[in-house]
Design a protein around this motif. Structure first.
Motif, mmCIF file in Angstrom:
data_model
loop_
_atom_site.group_PDB
_atom_site.id
_atom_site.type_symbol
_atom_site.label_atom_id
_atom_site.label_comp_id
_atom_site.label_asym_id
_atom_site.label_seq_id
_atom_site.Cartn_x
_atom_site.Cartn_y
_atom_site.Cartn_z
ATOM 1 N N ASN A 33 0.330 -1.634 -0.182
ATOM 2 C CA ASN A 33 -0.164 0.202 -0.250
ATOM 3 C C ASN A 33 0.954 1.498 0.270
ATOM 4 O OD1 ASN A 33 -3.004 -1.024 0.316
ATOM 5 N ND2 ASN A 33 -1.418 -2.258 1.467
ATOM 6 N N ILE A 34 0.819 2.007 -0.745
ATOM 7 C CA ILE A 34 1.536 3.741 -1.054
ATOM 8 C C ILE A 34 0.470 4.202 -1.189
ATOM 9 C CG2 ILE A 34 3.087 4.022 -2.275
ATOM 10 C CD1 ILE A 34 4.376 1.574 -3.719
ATOM 11 N N GLU A 35 0.410 5.421 0.021
ATOM 12 C CA GLU A 35 -0.777 6.287 -0.123
ATOM 13 C C GLU A 35 -0.414 8.154 0.179
ATOM 14 O OE1 GLU A 35 -3.012 2.675 1.975
ATOM 15 O OE2 GLU A 35 -1.776 3.493 3.290
ATOM 16 N N HIS A 36 -1.227 8.342 -0.308
ATOM 17 C CA HIS A 36 -1.026 10.159 0.058
ATOM 18 C C HIS A 36 -2.360 9.838 1.283
ATOM 19 C CE1 HIS A 36 -0.235 13.992 0.140
ATOM 20 N NE2 HIS A 36 -0.879 14.280 -0.303
ATOM 21 N N PHE A 37 -1.771 11.022 2.584
ATOM 22 C CA PHE A 37 -2.973 11.553 2.928
ATOM 23 C C PHE A 37 -3.152 12.707 2.855
ATOM 24 C CE2 PHE A 37 -1.723 7.178 4.518
ATOM 25 C CZ PHE A 37 -2.478 6.206 4.729
ATOM 26 N N HIS A 96 2.864 13.608 -5.679
ATOM 27 C CA HIS A 96 3.872 13.764 -4.152
ATOM 28 C C HIS A 96 5.568 13.663 -4.036
ATOM 29 C CE1 HIS A 96 -0.097 15.701 -3.456
ATOM 30 N NE2 HIS A 96 -0.038 16.426 -2.381
ATOM 31 N N TYR A 97 5.325 12.522 -4.531
ATOM 32 C CA TYR A 97 5.900 10.931 -3.709
ATOM 33 C C TYR A 97 6.745 10.958 -5.412
ATOM 34 C CZ TYR A 97 3.316 11.742 0.737
ATOM 35 O OH TYR A 97 2.835 11.408 1.372
ATOM 36 N N PRO A 98 7.655 11.433 -6.426
ATOM 37 C CA PRO A 98 8.119 10.677 -7.637
ATOM 38 C C PRO A 98 9.447 9.721 -7.069
ATOM 39 C CG PRO A 98 9.123 13.117 -7.400
ATOM 40 C CD PRO A 98 8.140 12.435 -6.194
ATOM 41 N N GLN A 99 9.906 10.350 -6.066
ATOM 42 C CA GLN A 99 11.161 8.963 -5.679
ATOM 43 C C GLN A 99 10.910 7.407 -5.707
ATOM 44 O OE1 GLN A 99 10.051 12.077 -3.872
ATOM 45 N NE2 GLN A 99 12.761 13.029 -3.548
ATOM 46 N N GLY A 144 2.135 8.434 -15.158
ATOM 47 C CA GLY A 144 2.819 8.338 -13.843
ATOM 48 C C GLY A 144 4.181 7.174 -13.866
ATOM 49 N N THR A 145 3.477 6.212 -13.965
ATOM 50 C CA THR A 145 4.114 5.096 -13.854
ATOM 51 C C THR A 145 4.256 4.509 -15.078
ATOM 52 O OG1 THR A 145 2.680 3.700 -14.202
ATOM 53 C CG2 THR A 145 2.622 4.026 -12.046
ATOM 54 N N GLY A 146 3.686 4.600 -16.528
ATOM 55 C CA GLY A 146 4.398 4.344 -17.876
ATOM 56 C C GLY A 146 3.141 2.941 -17.544
ATOM 57 N N GLN A 147 2.474 2.519 -16.798
ATOM 58 C CA GLN A 147 1.844 1.277 -16.965
ATOM 59 C C GLN A 147 0.726 1.672 -16.439
ATOM 60 O OE1 GLN A 147 1.461 -2.150 -13.839
ATOM 61 N NE2 GLN A 147 3.963 -2.485 -14.793
ATOM 62 N N ARG A 148 -0.576 1.568 -17.465
ATOM 63 C CA ARG A 148 -1.625 1.472 -16.972
ATOM 64 C C ARG A 148 -2.528 -0.146 -16.433
ATOM 65 N NH1 ARG A 148 -5.538 4.127 -19.366
ATOM 66 N NH2 ARG A 148 -8.065 3.852 -18.894
ATOM 67 N N PRO A 149 -2.763 0.673 -14.911
ATOM 68 C CA PRO A 149 -3.345 -0.635 -14.376
ATOM 69 C C PRO A 149 -4.116 -1.297 -14.935
ATOM 70 C CG PRO A 149 -4.659 1.761 -13.455
ATOM 71 C CD PRO A 149 -3.281 1.867 -14.103
ATOM 72 N N ARG A 150 -4.142 -2.484 -13.683
ATOM 73 C CA ARG A 150 -5.368 -3.485 -14.574
ATOM 74 C C ARG A 150 -6.438 -4.086 -12.840
ATOM 75 N NH1 ARG A 150 -2.610 -8.945 -16.428
ATOM 76 N NH2 ARG A 150 -4.992 -9.835 -16.581
ATOM 77 N N GLY A 151 -5.487 -3.798 -12.247
ATOM 78 C CA GLY A 151 -6.165 -4.476 -10.903
ATOM 79 C C GLY A 151 -6.383 -2.989 -10.064
ATOM 80 N N TRP A 152 -7.475 -2.944 -9.314
ATOM 81 C CA TRP A 152 -7.681 -1.741 -8.024
ATOM 82 C C TRP A 152 -7.943 -2.841 -7.017
ATOM 83 C CZ3 TRP A 152 -9.917 2.640 -7.488
ATOM 84 C CH2 TRP A 152 -11.316 2.564 -7.035
ATOM 85 N N LEU A 153 -7.776 -1.947 -5.677
ATOM 86 C CA LEU A 153 -7.895 -2.505 -4.126
ATOM 87 C C LEU A 153 -8.678 -0.750 -3.798
ATOM 88 C CD1 LEU A 153 -7.641 -3.710 -1.756
ATOM 89 C CD2 LEU A 153 -6.075 -2.420 -1.354
#
Length: 286
Positions: A33-37, A96-99, A144-153
């Motif tokens: 989980n990579i999240e921004h609050f 917010h967290y490009p690194q 941002g990632t160069g990959q279109r997401p296939r999954g969802w949470l």
């Protein structure tokens, strides 16, 4: 049938056999989980007594530790044991967290859509409003990632009654929100499946109950061993749900490392991503 129109009742004993690549028995993936609050919004908290304050330095700082420090410990462990993350990504992270995005791209992570921010649950929208929101989330992650997401949470595992249908419309093909199985299964929305996720091996839940690091390690081992025993009939999925502000704390990090070391050493474990699990299941059950 069940009273949930999204899926039918399907006891695990009555299904076609699942086989994983190379004869492996248990598909193992890490849901990172990579999240921004948002600073001024109540959200996941370690101490509810200050959760309504603005700013809530106590809880926001605890959450913020994950992006600043904890995730880099987790990445070190993933790298050490050759594990690719299934990155459950708030789209706000891209700005917010490009690194973190750069680190994940370098490691060829699988990128899943995880809402915009975990400070806002994915609910309370009309179909038209949700279509716009989902398009923005998916397009932002793809750019941002160069990959279109296939999954969802969903943030907080939230959906509307229209979410799976709208996700399919947007080109996604699986969800993790329904934590009710040890195997993938089809949803009633054409082209959509559910891939197992976990609350019971979710660090946020586990350590919130007072479980210690050594107990967590034992839980992961026990989970694998039981799923391996169950897999004599058909393959199973072990999902490990991680939040860097929880498992990335210094006193817990070594127990994640030991858990990954254990899983990587199992000859019947397929260390993979949720994308690959969904794709394998789709090929086997078109």
């Amino acid at each position: 049938m069940t009273d949930n129109p999204l899926f039918d009742y399907s006891p695990i004993i009555d299904r076609p056999r699942i086989t994983w690549p190379d004869g492996r028995k248990v598909a193992v993936y890490v849901g990172l989980n990579i999240e921004h609050f948002l600073l001024g919004r109540p959200s996941t908290s370690i101490w509810p007594g200050t959760a309504d304050l603005v700013p809530d330095a106590l809880n926001h700082g605890w959450r913020d530790y994950g992006a600043r420090v904890g995730i880099w410990r987790v990445i070190d462990s993933l790298d050490r044991h050759g594990v690719r993350a299934s990155a459950l990504l708030n789209s706000s992270v891209v700005d917010h967290y490009p690194q973190i995005i750069e680190a994940g791209r370098a490691r060829n992570w699988a990128w899943l859509a995880h809402g915009r921010t975990n400070s806002v649950l994915h609910t309370g929208m009309s179909r038209a409003e949700e279509r716009v929101v989902l398009a923005d989330i998916v397009d932002t992650i793809a750019a941002g990632t160069g990959q279109r997401p296939r999954g969802w949470l969903g943030p907080g595992l939230t959906e509307t009654v229209h979410t799976p249908e709208l996700l399919a419309e947007a080109g996604l093909d699986y969800v993790l929100d329904w934590t009710n199985d040890d195997q993938p299964y089809p949803l009633t929305v054409p082209g959509m499946i559910s891939v197992p996720y976990t609350l019971e091996l979710n660090d946020l839940v586990v350590f919130g109950r007072g479980v210690t690091g050594p107990e967590y390690l034992r839980m992961v081992q026990d989970q694998y061993e039981q799923l391996r025993a169950d897999s004599q009939d058909s393959g199973r999925v072990l999902a490990l749900a991680l939040h860097p502000f929880v498992i990335g704390q210094a006193f817990r990090a070594k127990y994640l490392d030991l858990a990954l070391e254990f899983l990587a050493a199992q000859p019947d474990a397929w260390l993979t991503t949720s994308d690959e699990i969904a794709e394998h299941h789709r090929r086997a059950r078109p």
